[in-house]
Design a protein around this motif. Structure first.
Motif, PDB file in Angstrom:
ATOM      1  N   GLY A 110       6.069  -2.520  -5.625  1.00  0.00           N
ATOM      2  CA  GLY A 110       4.752  -1.782  -6.024  1.00  0.00           C
ATOM      3  C   GLY A 110       3.622  -2.471  -5.798  1.00  0.00           C
ATOM      4  O   GLY A 110       2.594  -1.872  -5.251  1.00  0.00           O
ATOM      5  N   LEU A 111       3.543  -3.769  -5.783  1.00  0.00           N
ATOM      6  CA  LEU A 111       2.381  -4.516  -5.364  1.00  0.00           C
ATOM      7  C   LEU A 111       2.325  -4.838  -3.930  1.00  0.00           C
ATOM      8  O   LEU A 111       1.158  -4.907  -3.435  1.00  0.00           O
ATOM      9  CB  LEU A 111       2.488  -5.945  -6.339  1.00  0.00           C
ATOM     10  CG  LEU A 111       2.417  -5.828  -7.761  1.00  0.00           C
ATOM     11  CD1 LEU A 111       2.617  -7.379  -8.341  1.00  0.00           C
ATOM     12  CD2 LEU A 111       1.196  -5.353  -8.209  1.00  0.00           C
ATOM     13  N   ARG A 169       2.795  -2.862  -1.576  1.00  0.00           N
ATOM     14  CA  ARG A 169       2.246  -1.512  -1.274  1.00  0.00           C
ATOM     15  C   ARG A 169       0.987  -1.106  -1.663  1.00  0.00           C
ATOM     16  O   ARG A 169       0.266  -0.494  -1.222  1.00  0.00           O
ATOM     17  CB  ARG A 169       3.304  -0.591  -1.555  1.00  0.00           C
ATOM     18  CG  ARG A 169       4.624  -0.598  -0.940  1.00  0.00           C
ATOM     19  CD  ARG A 169       5.485   0.682  -1.095  1.00  0.00           C
ATOM     20  NE  ARG A 169       4.514   1.996  -0.317  1.00  0.00           N
ATOM     21  CZ  ARG A 169       5.348   2.830  -0.405  1.00  0.00           C
ATOM     22  NH1 ARG A 169       6.508   3.328  -1.060  1.00  0.00           N
ATOM     23  NH2 ARG A 169       4.550   4.080   0.110  1.00  0.00           N
ATOM     24  N   THR A 170       0.355  -2.211  -2.529  1.00  0.00           N
ATOM     25  CA  THR A 170      -0.957  -2.125  -2.950  1.00  0.00           C
ATOM     26  C   THR A 170      -1.902  -2.731  -2.293  1.00  0.00           C
ATOM     27  O   THR A 170      -2.287  -4.038  -2.387  1.00  0.00           O
ATOM     28  CB  THR A 170      -0.948  -2.458  -4.312  1.00  0.00           C
ATOM     29  OG1 THR A 170      -0.090  -1.701  -5.326  1.00  0.00           O
ATOM     30  CG2 THR A 170      -2.431  -2.254  -5.298  1.00  0.00           C
ATOM     31  N   GLU A 171      -3.069  -2.204  -1.417  1.00  0.00           N
ATOM     32  CA  GLU A 171      -3.621  -2.594  -0.446  1.00  0.00           C
ATOM     33  C   GLU A 171      -4.699  -3.706  -1.092  1.00  0.00           C
ATOM     34  O   GLU A 171      -4.997  -4.704  -0.842  1.00  0.00           O
ATOM     35  CB  GLU A 171      -4.317  -1.659   0.351  1.00  0.00           C
ATOM     36  CG  GLU A 171      -3.591  -0.958   1.332  1.00  0.00           C
ATOM     37  CD  GLU A 171      -4.275   0.096   2.146  1.00  0.00           C
ATOM     38  OE1 GLU A 171      -5.569   0.107   2.071  1.00  0.00           O
ATOM     39  OE2 GLU A 171      -3.509   0.958   2.583  1.00  0.00           O
ATOM     40  N   SER A 172      -5.158  -3.315  -2.493  1.00  0.00           N
ATOM     41  CA  SER A 172      -6.285  -3.949  -2.968  1.00  0.00           C
ATOM     42  C   SER A 172      -5.651  -5.392  -3.758  1.00  0.00           C
ATOM     43  O   SER A 172      -6.570  -6.176  -3.651  1.00  0.00           O
ATOM     44  CB  SER A 172      -6.810  -3.158  -4.109  1.00  0.00           C
ATOM     45  OG  SER A 172      -5.568  -2.713  -5.062  1.00  0.00           O
ATOM     46  N   PHE A 173      -4.474  -5.245  -4.021  1.00  0.00           N
ATOM     47  CA  PHE A 173      -3.871  -6.494  -4.500  1.00  0.00           C
ATOM     48  C   PHE A 173      -3.798  -7.407  -3.375  1.00  0.00           C
ATOM     49  O   PHE A 173      -3.992  -8.740  -3.349  1.00  0.00           O
ATOM     50  CB  PHE A 173      -2.394  -6.096  -5.168  1.00  0.00           C
ATOM     51  CG  PHE A 173      -1.671  -7.374  -5.471  1.00  0.00           C
ATOM     52  CD1 PHE A 173      -1.852  -7.678  -6.986  1.00  0.00           C
ATOM     53  CD2 PHE A 173      -0.627  -8.068  -4.792  1.00  0.00           C
ATOM     54  CE1 PHE A 173      -1.224  -8.769  -7.391  1.00  0.00           C
ATOM     55  CE2 PHE A 173       0.080  -8.862  -5.204  1.00  0.00           C
ATOM     56  CZ  PHE A 173      -0.380  -9.558  -6.597  1.00  0.00           C
TER      57      PHE A 173
END
Length: 326
Positions: free
Chosen positions: A39-40, A42-46
């Motif tokens: 999940g993380l 794939r999170t661009e902002s993270f």
């Protein structure tokens, strides 16, 4: 013989339940870790936020590399370093982070924006400092700067990094589903084969405690040993350091979730222990009451028997007296 057989069966049953508890622990560790990581990642902002930390360092590397272009073209280094600011580097890092997440290569050789930044910066510097420059020279020098920037910041190895590529497949989801199904199957097996309906909570709690400990201890070990810093997924060191920070933060989040799972497991085992303690106390009290009632009944029966005996003797005496009187 039957007692020994019963003890052996009981021991084997407990060993099987402990094994199932370990399997449940593995399922929890696997499903939670895969779920958080996929999940993380794939999170661009993270990912972008961790790359921003190296903004100044990457700018220094670009400026150091651009000094070679200045020596070649004859223009001062300031003409090039003034064209690219921290804001531009931050944008480049965001782009690199996005490319890593999405599985694209990072290439700025055809970037019109980057070319425009250098062209405008060089032209303004030359005008402000009275340096003559032709259009051809301006185009050539700007292209040189873009090539150097791309050699420093661009990286084809950002394409298809295995840990990011896996997040776009169905493998993480299938792993989570498979782990959950195995966990449920273990609970059902314990529930149907154990004597107490609350026993499954005992072994579920043990499984959660084991999973929580693993999710806390293993990341701590990896962080202390700085294992992520030894990984090299890309050719640019700054990107590798930023990605190491991404993985370290994921490990810290897994640790936090593991601590919560550990507490839940302890509470579950403690609650179950309390339940069985109360049940044992209740059964012991009930047993004592029944024993007392049985003793009272026995005493009552003794008194009734003695009274009946005395009445029988009195009847015999009366009959005997009556017989004598006759």
């Amino acid at each position: 013989m039957s007692n020994k057989k019963h003890d052996l069966t009981f021991s084997l049953r407990r060993i099987a339940y402990f094994f199932l508890a370990l399997v449940m622990a593995g399922c929890v560790v696997l499903s939670v870790s895969v779920g958080i990581s996929s999940g993380l990642l794939r999170t661009e902002s993270f990912v972008q936020k961790r790359f921003e930390k190296y903004n100044s360092q990457l700018l220094d590397e670009v400026n150091t590399a651009i000094a070679g272009v200045a020596d070649t073209t004859g223009l001062p280094t300031k003409a090039y370093t003034g064209a690219i600011q921290e804001g531009h580097i931050r944008t480049a890092l965001h782009q690199a982070a996005n490319n890593i997440v999405k599985g694209y290569d990072t290439d700025y050789t055809e970037s019109k924006y980057l070319y425009g930044y250098y062209r405008t910066g060089l032209l303004n510097y030359c005008k402000e400092n009275g340096i003559p420059i032709t259009e051809d020279e301006l185009v050539r020098d700007s292209c040189f700067a873009v090539d150097v920037f791309n050699d420093t910041v661009g990286d084809e190895s950002t394409k298809n990094i295995i840990i990011f590529a896996l997040t776009y497949t169905n493998k993480p989801l299938m792993t989570i589903i498979f782990s959950v199904l195995i966990f449920i199957a273990c609970v059902v097996i314990i529930d149907f084969t154990s004597y107490g309906k609350h026993k499954k909570f005992d072994y579920m709690g043990m499984g959660l405690i084991t999973a929580g400990e693993a999710m806390v201890i293993l990341p701590i070990f990896a962080l202390l040993m700085k294992y992520t810093s030894t990984l090299r997924f890309m050719d640019i060191d700054v990107y590798n350091m930023a990605l190491a920070d991404v993985l370290n933060d994921i490990l810290k989040i897994i640790m936090a979730v593991g601590a919560v799972i550990l507490v839940i497991g302890i509470v579950m085992v403690a609650y179950n222990y309390r339940y069985y303690s109360k049940k044992t106390e209740f059964l012991r009290t009930e047993h004592n009451i029944r024993a007392k009632l049985i003793d009272e009944q026995r005493e009552s029966h003794k008194e009734q028997f003695a009274r009946a005996e005395m009445e029988a003797i009195d009847r015999d005496i009366s009959a005997n007296d009556k017989e004598k009187s006759q």
